[in-house]
Design a protein around this motif. Structure first.
Motif, PDB file in Angstrom:
ATOM      1  N   GLN A  14       0.848  -1.124   0.169  1.00  0.00           N
ATOM      2  CA  GLN A  14      -0.021  -0.275  -0.114  1.00  0.00           C
ATOM      3  C   GLN A  14       0.610   1.327   0.059  1.00  0.00           C
ATOM      4  O   GLN A  14       0.376   2.158  -0.540  1.00  0.00           O
ATOM      5  CB  GLN A  14      -0.868  -0.105   1.053  1.00  0.00           C
ATOM      6  N   GLU A  15       1.873   1.208   1.016  1.00  0.00           N
ATOM      7  CA  GLU A  15       3.046   2.447   0.817  1.00  0.00           C
ATOM      8  C   GLU A  15       3.575   2.562  -0.480  1.00  0.00           C
ATOM      9  O   GLU A  15       3.364   4.089  -1.000  1.00  0.00           O
ATOM     10  CB  GLU A  15       3.772   2.266   2.053  1.00  0.00           C
ATOM     11  N   CYS A  16       3.744   1.599  -1.068  1.00  0.00           N
ATOM     12  CA  CYS A  16       4.647   1.578  -2.491  1.00  0.00           C
ATOM     13  C   CYS A  16       3.657   2.312  -3.328  1.00  0.00           C
ATOM     14  O   CYS A  16       3.807   3.216  -4.472  1.00  0.00           O
ATOM     15  CB  CYS A  16       5.082   0.197  -2.829  1.00  0.00           C
ATOM     16  N   GLY A  17       2.414   1.755  -3.488  1.00  0.00           N
ATOM     17  CA  GLY A  17       1.235   2.157  -4.145  1.00  0.00           C
ATOM     18  C   GLY A  17       0.896   3.719  -3.820  1.00  0.00           C
ATOM     19  O   GLY A  17       0.830   4.514  -5.054  1.00  0.00           O
ATOM     20  N   ARG A  18       0.926   4.123  -2.782  1.00  0.00           N
ATOM     21  CA  ARG A  18       0.637   5.755  -2.552  1.00  0.00           C
ATOM     22  C   ARG A  18       2.196   6.509  -2.887  1.00  0.00           C
ATOM     23  O   ARG A  18       1.742   7.612  -3.515  1.00  0.00           O
ATOM     24  CB  ARG A  18       0.984   5.822  -0.690  1.00  0.00           C
ATOM     25  N   GLN A  19       2.911   5.739  -2.618  1.00  0.00           N
ATOM     26  CA  GLN A  19       4.557   6.716  -3.413  1.00  0.00           C
ATOM     27  C   GLN A  19       4.355   6.845  -4.903  1.00  0.00           C
ATOM     28  O   GLN A  19       4.513   7.859  -5.475  1.00  0.00           O
ATOM     29  CB  GLN A  19       5.593   6.172  -2.722  1.00  0.00           C
TER      30      GLN A  19
END
Length: 198
Positions: A66-71
């Motif tokens: 999820q964090e990678c998707g956000r970035q």
């Protein structure tokens, strides 16, 4: 002179872009190791033998994704991969812990199965001894029925061993417990009484 100033202004932007897109991006570099760690935990059946630890590891891997998707959805100059790196580290740490707990849990389950197998085998043997005392009753419908059930229990013991050999520990344990209960019932009937209370 103006061209030199313009070139100097582009240098810091170039460094920013390299930092955002460079080889230190954990969303590119850590993805494989995060998934490998989780698969390692799954391969030792941590989802079965250490379900809480495995679920925490799976959630941490999801948080990393999820964090990678956000970035990835942010403008390149505003991307920060610090949280993604922390999430990747946490996911791998929890997966390794789940792997260790899964191995330990599997060892305990195997011992439980071996104990259950031993108890089932002993109960069947006691039923064999009791039925041998009734050898003179061959041809008696009750005796024949007990002998047929005893043959069935012996066949189930063989099948339980196959389950154990295949690694189906929970199923083998359940089968061994059922065999023991049925053998105790058969023993009670062979002795002409009711099954002992448990």
């Amino acid at each position: 002179m103006a061209a030199v100033r313009s070139g100097l202004r582009l240098v810091p932007i170039g460094f920013l872009l390299m930092g955002a897109l460079g080889c230190g991006n954990p969303c590119d570099n850590e993805s494989e190791s995060v998934h490998k760690s989780l698969e390692q935990a799954r391969s030792v059946h941590a989802d079965l033998y250490a379900p809480q630890e495995f679920e925490r590891a799976r959630s941490a891997a999801g948080a990393y994704e999820q964090e990678c998707g956000r970035q990835r959805n942010r403008f390149v100059l505003f991307r920060s991969y610090r949280r993604a790196q922390e999430a990747a580290n946490e996911a791998k740490r929890l997966s390794d812990a789940a792997t260790e707990r899964g191995k330990a849990g599997e060892g305990l389950m195997r011992q439980e199965v071996l104990n259950a197998r031993y108890e089932a085998g002993m109960a069947v043997n006691e039923a064999v001894i009791a039925l041998r005392r009734e050898r003179g009753l061959h041809g008696d419908p009750r005796s024949d029925a007990l002998l047929a059930r005893l043959d069935g229990l012996r066949a189930e013991l063989v099948e339980m061993q196959r389950m154990l050999d295949r690694g189906g520990l929970p199923e083998a344990r359940e089968k061994a417990v059922r065999i023991r209960e049925q053998a105790i019932q058969l023993l009670a009937e062979a002795n002409g009484g009711a099954a002992p209370a448990r």
